[in-house]
Design an enzyme around this catalytic site. Sequence first.
Site, short mmCIF file in Angstrom:
data_model
loop_
_atom_site.label_atom_id
_atom_site.label_comp_id
_atom_site.label_asym_id
_atom_site.label_seq_id
_atom_site.Cartn_x
_atom_site.Cartn_y
_atom_site.Cartn_z
N HIS A 41 0.85 -1.20 0.00
CA HIS A 41 0.00 0.00 0.00
C HIS A 41 0.88 1.24 0.00
O HIS A 41 1.65 1.46 0.94
CB HIS A 41 -0.90 0.02 1.23
CG HIS A 41 -2.06 -0.92 1.13
ND1 HIS A 41 -3.11 -0.91 1.99
CD2 HIS A 41 -2.32 -1.91 0.25
CE1 HIS A 41 -3.99 -1.84 1.64
NE2 HIS A 41 -3.51 -2.48 0.60
N TYR A 53 3.72 6.89 9.82
CA TYR A 53 2.85 5.74 9.55
C TYR A 53 3.63 4.62 8.84
O TYR A 53 3.48 3.45 9.18
CB TYR A 53 1.68 6.21 8.68
CG TYR A 53 0.59 5.20 8.50
CD1 TYR A 53 -0.42 5.05 9.45
CD2 TYR A 53 0.54 4.39 7.36
CE1 TYR A 53 -1.43 4.13 9.28
CE2 TYR A 53 -0.46 3.47 7.18
CZ TYR A 53 -1.45 3.34 8.15
OH TYR A 53 -2.46 2.41 7.97
N TYR A 70 -9.40 5.13 7.28
CA TYR A 70 -9.55 5.53 8.69
C TYR A 70 -10.67 6.55 8.71
O TYR A 70 -10.50 7.66 8.21
CB TYR A 70 -8.26 6.17 9.22
CG TYR A 70 -7.15 5.17 9.46
CD1 TYR A 70 -6.36 4.69 8.41
CD2 TYR A 70 -6.87 4.70 10.74
CE1 TYR A 70 -5.34 3.77 8.64
CE2 TYR A 70 -5.86 3.79 10.98
CZ TYR A 70 -5.10 3.32 9.93
OH TYR A 70 -4.10 2.41 10.15
N LYS A 129 1.23 0.05 15.18
CA LYS A 129 2.65 0.04 15.52
C LYS A 129 3.12 -1.16 16.34
O LYS A 129 4.33 -1.40 16.44
CB LYS A 129 3.01 1.31 16.32
CG LYS A 129 2.89 2.60 15.52
CD LYS A 129 4.09 2.78 14.63
CE LYS A 129 3.96 3.87 13.61
NZ LYS A 129 3.79 3.43 12.24
N PRO A 135 -4.22 0.32 18.73
CA PRO A 135 -3.95 -0.15 17.37
C PRO A 135 -4.14 0.90 16.26
O PRO A 135 -3.80 0.64 15.10
CB PRO A 135 -4.94 -1.31 17.17
CG PRO A 135 -5.99 -1.11 18.20
CD PRO A 135 -5.37 -0.38 19.34
P1 RFL Z 1 2.60 -11.47 21.46
O1 RFL Z 1 2.23 -11.55 20.02
O2 RFL Z 1 1.55 -11.26 22.46
O3 RFL Z 1 3.40 -12.81 21.78
C1 RFL Z 1 3.69 -13.20 23.09
C2 RFL Z 1 3.74 -14.71 23.13
O4 RFL Z 1 4.13 -15.15 24.43
C3 RFL Z 1 3.26 -16.21 24.82
N1 RFL Z 1 3.27 -16.28 26.30
C4 RFL Z 1 4.03 -17.14 26.99
N2 RFL Z 1 4.87 -18.10 26.58
C5 RFL Z 1 5.49 -18.86 27.53
N3 RFL Z 1 5.29 -18.66 28.86
C6 RFL Z 1 4.45 -17.71 29.31
N4 RFL Z 1 4.26 -17.54 30.62
C7 RFL Z 1 3.77 -16.90 28.35
N5 RFL Z 1 2.88 -15.88 28.43
C8 RFL Z 1 2.59 -15.53 27.18
C9 RFL Z 1 1.93 -15.84 24.20
O5 RFL Z 1 1.07 -16.98 24.08
C10 RFL Z 1 2.37 -15.31 22.85
O6 RFL Z 1 2.47 -16.31 21.86
O7 RFL Z 1 3.70 -10.34 21.72
P2 RFL Z 1 4.89 -9.79 20.77
O8 RFL Z 1 5.68 -10.92 20.19
O9 RFL Z 1 5.54 -8.76 21.57
O10 RFL Z 1 4.13 -9.13 19.52
C11 RFL Z 1 3.34 -7.99 19.69
C12 RFL Z 1 2.17 -8.00 18.71
O11 RFL Z 1 1.46 -9.22 18.82
C13 RFL Z 1 1.19 -6.84 18.95
O12 RFL Z 1 1.90 -5.68 19.30
C14 RFL Z 1 0.33 -6.53 17.71
O13 RFL Z 1 -0.56 -7.57 17.43
C15 RFL Z 1 -0.43 -5.23 17.90
N6 RFL Z 1 -1.31 -4.90 16.76
C16 RFL Z 1 -0.82 -4.37 15.59
N7 RFL Z 1 0.52 -4.21 15.42
C17 RFL Z 1 1.02 -3.77 14.24
O14 RFL Z 1 2.25 -3.61 14.12
N8 RFL Z 1 0.21 -3.50 13.15
C18 RFL Z 1 -1.15 -3.64 13.24
O15 RFL Z 1 -1.84 -3.46 12.23
C19 RFL Z 1 -1.71 -4.05 14.50
N9 RFL Z 1 -3.04 -4.21 14.63
C20 RFL Z 1 -2.69 -5.14 16.87
C21 RFL Z 1 -3.53 -4.77 15.77
C22 RFL Z 1 -3.23 -5.74 18.01
C23 RFL Z 1 -4.58 -5.96 18.07
N10 RFL Z 1 -5.07 -6.62 19.23
C24 RFL Z 1 -5.94 -7.74 19.18
C25 RFL Z 1 -4.45 -6.38 20.51
C26 RFL Z 1 -4.89 -4.96 15.83
C27 RFL Z 1 -5.43 -5.53 16.99
C28 RFL Z 1 -6.93 -5.69 17.04
C1 PHB Z 2 -5.24 -4.39 10.52
O1 PHB Z 2 -5.12 -4.63 9.28
O2 PHB Z 2 -5.66 -5.23 11.32
C2 PHB Z 2 -4.91 -3.02 11.01
C3 PHB Z 2 -4.40 -2.09 10.13
C4 PHB Z 2 -4.13 -0.82 10.56
C5 PHB Z 2 -4.38 -0.48 11.88
C6 PHB Z 2 -4.87 -1.42 12.78
C7 PHB Z 2 -5.15 -2.70 12.34
O3 PHB Z 2 -4.16 0.80 12.29
#
Ligand code: RFL
Ligand code: PHB
Length: 388
Positions: free
Chosen positions: A72, A382, A200, A294, A290
């Site tokens: 994108h 971004y 957005y 980031k 979110p």
């Molecule tokens: P994670 O992915 O939470 O992974 C942590 C792992 O540790 C495990 N764990 C354990 N393992 C062993 N022993 C224990 N005691 C443990 N406790 C936990 C867990 O099961 C898991 O597998 O953290 P990490 O690696 O730091 O990654 C971070 C990302 O997952 C998170 O920041 C993103 O998903 C946030 N996020 C977004 N980030 C982006 O860069 N771009 C996006 O578009 C974006 N959109 C989002 C998002 C997060 C969202 N939610 C659901 C919070 C959209 C949403 C809706």
């Molecule tokens: C997503 O594709 O899930 C997504 C993209 C951009 C955002 C948050 C989530 O700001």
Amino acid sequence: MRAQVGIIGAGPAGLMLARLLHLAGISSIIIENRSEEYIYNRIRAGLIEHWAADLLTDVGAGERMAREGVLHWGNNVGINGDLHRMDFKALVGKRVTIYGQQEVVKDLVALRRADGGPILFEVDDVSVHDVTSQRPQIRFTHQGKAETIDCDFIAGCDGFHGICRPSIPAERMRVFDRDYPFGWLGILAESPPPDHELIYSYTDRGFALYTMRSMSLSRLYLQCDHDEDIANWPDDRIWEELHRRLGGARKLQEGKMLQKGITPMRSFVAEPMQYGRLLLAGDSAHIVPPTGAKGMNLAFADVVYMARALEAFFKKHSSDGIEKYTDTCLSRVWQAQRFSWWMTQIMHVFPDETAFDRRRQLADLAYLTHSQTAAKSLAEQYVGLPLD
Ligand code: RFL
Ligand code: PHB
């Protein structure tokens, strides 16, 4: 068991760290408390910054992303139905990649297996010990058996609810946080996204985000109450609200809903990110709302810095990188915190806002969509600030 680095958590942070360490010739063991199937089905991030997509390619994890990810070169900001395109290519010459986090996780696990590095799923009762000594330990149970990893460093990549951050004594830790008075209701639907790029959408009814996983799979989010019960949102209510918050500028096609859930919105930073031989990375140390997309990108940045610090330690006997690890990570983290907070506060309806706040938001959005300078600032942040 013995490894130079014991990695707790097989999310983006832990898996990328393991690959970077492997490339640097440093041994590691990953332990994960969930099952392999569970982590492949956990739908979360979808947007990868320019440098982070390059990183995935450089470490050899970019092959499927190159085929299935979508580039994108811009996005759209909607103001009560009026769409304004932000042209990242013209503004900063960079793009983002749309590719699901769980796909990144699958690709990195496959690479881990190809590297022959240990990764244990479904571990229990994980605890860390002697982190201020030179021989820290991770203890856990696996398949009913008590196990120990003796290591030189422990990487706490276990997410926001993990055990690593709480293992640092509270008096050594400072926490900065902010909760928002709303959440996001997110769905995944078998329907084409309303535009080939993200929208957005700021509206008087609340914020909505129209994103995607492919041109036939939409990922759609609605601002909702922070304590909203998903039971109050039957499918037709969700579609109706999504149509309304899109306005007339694009058509939204409905399709089968594959998943729905509610995400709280939070800004959180824990300081320091290093305590003795325990280093935190990703969501275990910080959370962003979110809106700025980031979270996963910050997790990758942390582990790049961590891998550099560990390589200098093992190869050059230098602790400099370890000592500076917190400051190096947090300067980037605070940039992302500021950006995510700013995006969140201009885009959402706050329950206690005044008429003044509303006009101020509209002025901010008008500035963003009419000033090249403002648009360039958004685009630069971004697509992701380059990694030092
Ligand atoms: P994670 O992915 O939470 O992974 C942590 C792992 O540790 C495990 N764990 C354990 N393992 C062993 N022993 C224990 N005691 C443990 N406790 C936990 C867990 O099961 C898991 O597998 O953290 P990490 O690696 O730091 O990654 C971070 C990302 O997952 C998170 O920041 C993103 O998903 C946030 N996020 C977004 N980030 C982006 O860069 N771009 C996006 O578009 C974006 N959109 C989002 C998002 C997060 C969202 N939610 C659901 C919070 C959209 C949403 C809706
Ligand atoms: C997503 O594709 O899930 C997504 C993209 C951009 C955002 C948050 C989530 O700001």
